[in-house]
Design an enzyme around this catalytic site. Structure first.
Site, PDB file in Angstrom:
ATOM      1  CE  LYS A   1     -20.941 -11.194  41.244  1.00  0.00           C
ATOM      2  NZ  LYS A   1     -19.836 -11.880  40.530  1.00  0.00           N
TER       3      LYS A   1
ATOM      4  CB  SER B   1     -18.032  -9.124  38.942  1.00  0.00           C
ATOM      5  OG  SER B   1     -18.169 -10.529  39.137  1.00  0.00           O
TER       6      SER B   1
ATOM      7  CB  SER C   1     -15.655 -12.166  39.522  1.00  0.00           C
ATOM      8  OG  SER C   1     -15.621 -11.372  38.374  1.00  0.00           O
TER       9      SER C   1
END
Lengths: 424, 424
Positions: free
Chosen positions: B75, B144, B168
């Protein structure tokens, strides 16, 4: 008194009265730094020209905020977009972060003038930088916030940021004879501060008075809070020797007892508050947890820059890597149990009084002293305040530590001012 | 099956048997990414050449570690020294950190091959990137950790890091039909991960099986742990509807009930476990605390890059700045009280089963869905695991969430494998 000798609170009054300018304040600090820095080595980067430019801009504009025109020093593990940030390590010499840490943004918004970056031990751990104690340059200033504590003690700057993971604010504050404050953990953001131990790191700061400590707190919160009394009654104080009392030198034991007597004479109810057996090896759990986390937080440096980090850091990382997950979890559970127990214990008093450090600053610059009287309070996440007043057999400062309840930072500072007024 | 479709555990077996090479695995993943990326937009930076070079080096050397030759996605809020890291924000386009995050160092040490950086929402908050749900590109993958969940779901990579501050990891895992794991907070270091909310951020990851989740955990801990049964007896399971049950769509309610029935049929003791009134507004406290911390953690960006951040982030920061210190402290106290109460509650069962998300992934890429079934568990610091199995009326995945006790991550994964085997 010259401007550099004044507290931030006194400087604010002078500025408000039109009796001085931000530029004159910065000039005074810079001149004094030029005089003393060769002996103290508090700074790793001095931003004199930028500070003067900023001061002149502030003088030319309207009052900007709570720190308008006040010089502030920044421990070198805190990111600054316009100054190098090397985290006290050879690995990151010349590194320039793309951002300011959260605390720096708040200081800039409040009109503070950043004078520069101060010496940190390597990654805020135990390997010291070059800073000497302003009271006797053959002695350590403590660490890891060595430069910040020394700069405030040497009257180079009224306010300076540090950080505490074991005892890196309270211990150097005690050794250098200044006020040091470690807030409740999580009260102020750590964003932009190099991680040492994820669940222990805490932003803190130094000043030469409790109202100055409170001023910085107000700037970080973005709201001014006054230091009026918590109550009309004098406080209830718990005198807490801790399981480590025997490791305190006589000077530190005497400081705690003398402070308790002075405050009792001023009306405080002082009673012994002994920590239950749960806390006997609480320091050991803090240390195990810290070593575990440090070895992981500094994994990149440990693996990729092994020859550029100190032997003591390598050794501590190796120790941390050897801690099993089960032992780490046990330390974390111990931490939680302590926090739960302490919340009840502190309910009977307004604050504790306890040693800030084992005694005077040790001789030599090869080590920064022992955080034995700080690990427990850091692990508990509670606010702690070191007040200067006493000294030891060598004439070096010996602080006393006030400890409050989790989240009760403002109350602790209010009682801290009450105590400061009576200890003066 | 092609190599890119296999789990990391299956790839390890093939590598150990000499049936494939790291290079062939990376080639397969890259070819599949080339096929599907134009529809999915999972990646913000693909490091194909570097990954192939690394794979060849691994093939030429001895077995290096638990992730030898296994592709891993990262990420974009996680720092990587050899790839750009923009935190999902226009502010940091092209930024190259001077270090790897702690988790990246452990992956490299274990022989993992970093394929690239995946799309994050802006600073891991709510403003989405371009990623689409691989099951239906007109639907959000959740956030996210959007790109990581989508990349694993699309079989582009077997393992991918995400992070969770509200929901997330678990929410996008549920929306994308993969396994998502949010460890106990503090189990793995956050060093080198951009701070969103100091006391909530948690590293997590995605895979297509529970053993793969456990493999990454072992790599991060530096010690291999097997997923043998926790006990010879089937588990005691608490079916926890939470105060938000009414906000779950029928598909999500049905998934939880069906999973409970299937596991009960396999011998588990399932009973209702209702959270006490203390938890009724626990989500609201989490949200207040999160907004407070985000506004402070992102102070630099909020002040200096106001036009480059999204309107939703600006609004959330303004809301966070308006939260008083007293309300923040009350939220923190609520958090602590909940953690203390939950430690007792969970003692009667081995794990909870509860919704992962309100239902299927919502239509549209303008938002990432609601973390309403995640905030409480994040705030409690406890481990959570989302398992795929069910689907909703549109044929999109609907996960079920298993929640364990603080620190009991290995036990939760062991029970998770037990459950996964029975839900298949």
């Amino acid at each position: 008194m010259q401007l550099h000798q004044l507290t931030a609170t006194a400087l604010r009054a002078k500025l408000a009265a039109g009796e001085t300018t931000a530029e004159a304040i910065v000039q005074s600090c810079l001149a004094h730094i030029a005089d003393r820095e060769d002996d103290i080595h508090a700074w790793i980067h001095l931003a004199g020209d930028a500070a003067l430019t900023k001061a002149r801009a502030l003088d030319a504009g309207p009052a900007k905020g709570l720190l308008h025109g006040i010089p502030v020093a920044v421990k070198d593990i805190i990111d600054t977009a316009d100054m190098p940030t090397a985290y006290g390590s050879a690995v990151y010499q010349g590194h320039r972060p793309p951002w300011d840490a959260s605390c720096i943004s708040f200081v800039r918004e409040a009109g503070g003038v950043l004078l520069g970056k101060t010496v940190s031990t390597e990654f805020a751990y135990f390997s010291p930088g070059a800073t000497a104690n302003p009271h006797n340059t053959a002695h350590t200033p403590g660490g890891s916030s060595s430069g910040s504590a020394a700069a405030v003690a040497a009257e180079m700057v009224p306010l300076a940021f540090g950080s505490q993971t074991a005892g890196s604010v309270i211990r150097p504050a005690s050794f250098c004879g200044v006020v040091g404050f470690k807030p409740s953990r999580g009260k102020h953001s750590l964003a932009g501060i190099k991680t040492l131990a994820d669940s222990l790191d805490t932003l803190g700061w130094f000043a030469r008075s409790v109202p100055d400590i409170a001023l910085m707190r107000s700037a970080l919160l973005g709201e001014e809070q006054d230091l009026g009394p918590v109550s009309a009654q004098p406080p209830r104080i718990g005198l807490c020797r801790t399981a480590q009392w025997g490791e305190a030198e006589q000077s530190s034991q005497q400081a705690v007892k003398a402070a308790a007597e002075t405050l009792a004479a001023a009306g405080a109810q002082v009673r012994d508050l002994d920590l239950p057996a749960l806390f006997d090896d609480y320091n050991a759990s803090q240390q195990r947890l810290m070593n575990y986390q440090v070895a992981r937080a500094l994994a990149f440096e440990r693996i990729n820059h092994r020859t550029e980090i100190s032997e003591v850091l390598r050794r501590n990382c190796d120790e941390g890597l050897a801690v099993s997950e089960a032992d780490y979890d046990a330390a974390r559970d111990h931490g939680r149990a302590g926090r739960h127990a302490f919340a009840k214990l502190i309910g009977d008093v307004d604050f504790l009084i306890t040693p800030s450090a084992p005694g005077e600053a040790p001789a030599g610059l090869h080590a920064t002293g022992d955080p034995v009287f700080n690990r427990t309070w850091t692990f508990l996440d509670v606010p702690a305040l070191s007040l200067p007043k006493y000294s030891g057999p060598k004439g070096l400062p010996v602080g006393v530590q006030l400890v409050g309840r989790f989240g009760g930072d403002l109350d602790l500072l209010r009682w801290g001012q009450w105590a400061e007024d009576r200890l003066r």
